[in-house]
Design an enzyme around this catalytic site. Structure first.
Site, PDB file in Angstrom:
ATOM      1  N   ASP A 163       0.840  -1.191   0.000  1.00 43.24           N
ATOM      2  CA  ASP A 163       0.000   0.000   0.000  1.00 43.24           C
ATOM      3  C   ASP A 163       0.884   1.254   0.000  1.00 43.24           C
ATOM      4  O   ASP A 163       2.038   1.193  -0.431  1.00 43.24           O
ATOM      5  CB  ASP A 163      -0.943  -0.035   1.205  1.00 43.24           C
ATOM      6  N   HIS A 190      -3.597   5.981   3.431  1.00 42.32           N
ATOM      7  CA  HIS A 190      -4.372   4.846   2.922  1.00 42.32           C
ATOM      8  C   HIS A 190      -3.844   3.518   3.458  1.00 42.32           C
ATOM      9  O   HIS A 190      -4.615   2.649   3.893  1.00 42.32           O
ATOM     10  CB  HIS A 190      -4.316   4.877   1.394  1.00 42.32           C
ATOM     11  N   SER A 202     -11.145  -0.584  -1.354  1.00 39.94           N
ATOM     12  CA  SER A 202      -9.894  -0.604  -0.593  1.00 39.94           C
ATOM     13  C   SER A 202     -10.142  -0.973   0.859  1.00 39.94           C
ATOM     14  O   SER A 202      -9.282  -1.563   1.519  1.00 39.94           O
ATOM     15  CB  SER A 202      -9.224   0.777  -0.632  1.00 39.94           C
TER      16      SER A 202
END
Length: 530
Positions: free
Chosen positions: A164, A203, A434
């Site tokens: 990520d 994220h 996600s």
């Protein structure tokens, strides 16, 4: 066998030395001259090995090797010569060479509002779900993680790699489970140590918390709160995932024999990778080789379906790619010869998203509507998991419809929570596939914890195909909806057509085998599905 931290440092050093030695030009040679800014290239060889003369070829073409991945026949190179790719492709051993600097897709979250079963051999222990912000985790209750935690919270011998934007490993809910030895920064295309402050985007820290936030009284509890989490930075700070970063990440996961990887991004030059495009072909094939190599080393790969409300099995138009540099998007027709990586690579567990919108009660339990933004497709989706839905998934239990998870304290968040007793423990509400994918990665980690074999670490504690069967066969079947809420039909595919669910309750394009169920997975309760 995983390397110790001391050996890890040697591994990073060895990788750097190998690249330096392989890229060293012989005396007297005259390489091509740079005529522009340096760019990064992926070079794919026809054989799954990097030839011994690769350094000479790259040097003569005006470049230098950044990293060579012999196991898949690919290397990352840098060159300031505009004719580098063409020069490399004159080598009969080269299948393709492509610059990657325009080939990234930025990660983003939807902001719209309106083996045979056996007794466990790994050390397992239960976990509790009474952390300060646990009442806000509708997503965990929806897939029965509190009940699963009474059986197991996972094993400390299991490591999940979160590929990520990086990981805030100092976060109080992440730090107890952080595995520094298994973490790496692949943003250069070659693995390097992961440094503090690496996740500027946030994220990666969010997805990691859903997987493995500790059951420690602080904040939230992840799906697998006793396993260890490794951060593998595979993007720029702005959240662009370039191909050399993704190849590096899977090669690292393979070398470390990680048990599971979560992949909440697109790893591609374009949203869809088309086999008949020369530049795209070399890149997606290198990525495919890296992913399959990781699987062969025992790594279970879980990936998000995407947020384009697109039928990936019947694509029509791609209007979003490439999205770097900004403003370079092209409109092009795409067909089934074009695939999304990694979710459409065979063997990858593909995940669509749903919200907290209970549709009906059936003999199998409640059904939840696919999130309005979630992509889908019979070739892509194996299961569905909570990703949030800010439009059709708002209710008393999920007031904003989104998923709460860990976040770097210094990264802005529109919907922020702070642990009342730990001001440095910051959390953020986000939605997207996600957010769905890490739920499934966490369940996969629980499965490996419960049924894996510690005596076979060199090939993975549990084969990826076995993990996939445990996850899919124990999912709660969910049929295509008989109807959708008013307005849902206006969220269309790229062709302007309404999103259409195809298939029966046992398997369909929106939900695959159904909603993942953590309790049924850890008890291997197939309910007649397997």
């Amino acid at each position: 066998m995983r390397m110790s931290p001391r050996t890890l440092g040697a591994a990073f050093a060895a990788a750097a030395v190998t690249a330096a030695l392989v890229g060293a030009p012989p005396a007297g040679a005259a390489p091509a001259t740079a005529d522009g800014p340096a760019r990064t290239y992926l070079v794919l060889y026809k054989q799954t090995a990097v030839p011994s003369d690769a350094a000479d070829t790259v040097r003569d073409a005006g470049g230098e090797i950044v990293a060579a991945y012999d196991a898949i026949g690919a290397l990352v190179a840098r060159s300031g010569y505009s004719g580098f790719a063409d020069a490399m492709q004159k080598d009969v051993k080269v299948e393709g060479a492509s610059a990657t600097d325009r080939f990234g897709v930025q990660v983003g979250d939807v902001q719209a509002d309106g083996h045979d079963e056996q007794a466990p051999e790994l050390p397992n222990s239960p976990a509790t779900d009474g952390d300060n912000l646990s009442p806000l985790q509708w997503d965990m209750r929806q897939i029965s993680t509190p009940q699963a935690h009474a059986v197991t919270g996972g094993s400390r011998t299991v490591v999940v790699g979160d590929i990520d934007t990086g990981l805030d490993f100092t976060h109080p809910d992440i730090a107890p489970n952080y595995s520094a030895a298994d973490s790496a920064d692949c943003s250069s295309g070659a693995p390097a140590p992961l440094r503090p402050g690496n996740d500027v985007n946030g994220h990666g820290t969010h997805t990691a918390g859903t997987i493995a936030a500790a059951s420690n009284g602080i904040g939230i509890v992840g799906v697998a709160p006793n396993v260890r989490i490794a951060g593998i930075k595979s993007s720029t700070d702005a959240g662009f995932f370039f191909p050399e970063m993704v190849v590096c990440s899977f090669m690292w996961a393979a070398e470390r024999h990680l048990d599971v990887t979560n992949n909440s991004y697109f790893a591609d030059p374009f949203l869809f990778n088309c086999r008949n495009d020369k530049a795209q072909h070399a890149i997606w094939k290198a990525e495919q080789r890296a992913i399959r190599h990781a699987m062969n080393q025992g790594v279970t790969v879980v990936a998000a379906a995407g947020n384009e409300s697109e039928d990936l099995s019947h694509p029509g138009i791609d209007t979003t790619s490439p999205d770097f540099p900004p403003g370079t998007e092209q409109t092009r027709d795409v067909t089934n010869a074009c695939v999304v990586v990694p979710v459409e690579i065979p063997g990858v567990i593909g995940v669509s998203a749903n919200g907290h919108n209970e549709q009906a009660d059936s003999d199998e339990g409640p059904d939840y509507l696919k999130s309005f933004y979630s992509s889908y497709g019979v070739s892509a989706v194996d299961v569905v998991a909570p990703g949030g839905d800010s439009v059709y998934g708002r209710n008393a239990e999920a007031p904003n419809g989104r998923v709460l998870s860990t976040y770097p304290a210094t990264t802005p968040c529109l919907r922020r929570e702070v642990d009342p007793n730990e001001p440095s423990a910051v959390y953020c509400y986000l939605q997207g596939t996600s957010m769905a994918s890490p739920h499934v990665a966490g369940v996969a980690a629980l499965v490996v914890s419960r049924y894996g074999d510690l005596q076979n670490p060199q090939n993975g504690k549990m084969r990826p195909g076995q993990v996939e069967q445990y996850v899919t066969q124990t999912a709660d079947p969910q049929p295509c909806p008989a109807s959708v809420p008013a307005g849902y039909e206006t969220v269309t595919t790229s062709l302007g057509e309404p999103q259409a669910c195809q298939g029966g309750p046992g398997f369909n394009s929106w939900y695959g085998k159904g909603q993942v169920n953590a309790l049924r997975a850890v008890t291997h309760d197939t309910g007649g599905n397997g």
